[in-house]
Design a protein around this motif. Sequence first.
Motif, PDB file in Angstrom:
ATOM      1  N   ARG A 102      22.214   2.921  25.600  1.00 19.09           N
ATOM      2  CA  ARG A 102      23.665   3.043  25.701  1.00 19.09           C
ATOM      3  C   ARG A 102      24.230   2.317  26.920  1.00 19.09           C
ATOM      4  N   ILE A 122      21.996   3.612  21.599  1.00 17.05           N
ATOM      5  CA  ILE A 122      21.448   4.965  21.522  1.00 17.05           C
ATOM      6  C   ILE A 122      21.394   5.583  22.912  1.00 17.05           C
ATOM      7  N   ASP A 123      21.723   6.863  22.977  1.00 17.71           N
ATOM      8  CA  ASP A 123      21.626   7.631  24.211  1.00 17.71           C
ATOM      9  C   ASP A 123      20.208   8.185  24.292  1.00 17.71           C
ATOM     10  N   ASN A 126      19.500  11.838  25.095  1.00 19.39           N
ATOM     11  CA  ASN A 126      19.893  12.870  24.134  1.00 19.39           C
ATOM     12  C   ASN A 126      19.055  12.713  22.871  1.00 19.39           C
ATOM     13  N   ARG A 128      19.010  14.279  20.188  1.00 21.76           N
ATOM     14  CA  ARG A 128      19.754  14.437  18.945  1.00 21.76           C
ATOM     15  C   ARG A 128      20.416  13.139  18.498  1.00 21.76           C
ATOM     16  N   ASP A 129      20.635  12.230  19.434  1.00 21.76           N
ATOM     17  CA  ASP A 129      21.302  10.979  19.074  1.00 21.76           C
ATOM     18  C   ASP A 129      20.442  10.119  18.162  1.00 21.76           C
ATOM     19  N   ARG A 132      21.519  10.389  14.499  1.00 23.55           N
ATOM     20  CA  ARG A 132      22.693   9.573  14.167  1.00 23.55           C
ATOM     21  C   ARG A 132      22.308   8.113  13.962  1.00 23.55           C
ATOM     22  N   VAL A 133      21.520   7.581  14.911  1.00 22.82           N
ATOM     23  CA  VAL A 133      21.127   6.174  14.833  1.00 22.82           C
ATOM     24  C   VAL A 133      20.236   5.923  13.619  1.00 22.82           C
TER      25      VAL A 133
END
Length: 273
Positions: A102, A122-123, A126, A128-129, A132-133
């Motif tokens: 990120r 991407i974080d 985190n 959980r990210d 999403r990716v």
Amino acid sequence: MKSSATTSVATRCGRVLRLLGHLAVGVFIIATRYSRLAQAERAVVTRRWAQHALKILGVSIKVQGINPGFYPPNTLLVANHVSWLDIIALNSCTVSRFVAKREIRDWPLIGWLAYVAGTLFIDRGNRRDASRVNQILAEAMQNGGCMAVFPEATTSDGSGLLPFKASLFEAALLAGGTVQPVSLRYQRPDGSLLLEAAYIDEISLLQSMGKVLSVPEIEVEICYGKPLKAGDAGLDNRFLLAEAARAEVARGLRLALEAPAAAASQATSETGA
């Protein structure tokens, strides 16, 4: 034997000026017409730009293995990570959209260029990210895209291979795609390892670029490993895919790895993307 030769100040200044001009061309293309191009046209433009950038920097490419194509569909390209040059080197042969940390999005100019060119951010702090990716990656792959990740999640000096984070391999399973392992080795013309290309420790991007500009000739050996079909027997979870891909990358780098860890063990020890 390692060469101590360096480029002259005049050569370095010439490279910088030419690189700045080439970067300006890239900014102009992205700002004016890149978004209107079809994906195949974008791939052609990107590859040509990358090839010329390497020429300016005195970098040559040596390809080993079978290149899957300049924009192979439904493919997740995974490679070891050594330098900021990695993306340019890979795009000179196989064009991909990359996943990056990120923080790069906030870099002046480079962050904007990466974003407009289709980079996913991407974080890594985190966990959980990654979910999403993965969804975005899988959708892009199913739509015919070639995506790329550096599963070591950081850079090394190229003399070894760090453990692979398995999180983003889930995208290949969701898309029913192919994982294409790629090995990157920076070396001198005599084949000896070139440590100056490594973007590691606490050096800044400008300092790293200075090291690269000081080397008269850089050869990047790009070795394409055996393609891995996500979901096949022995490749039906992200940990097994990551393990198999790392073995292929190590083979391309001519490295011996420790005995493979069990998938279950990897699942409990993984700490990030």
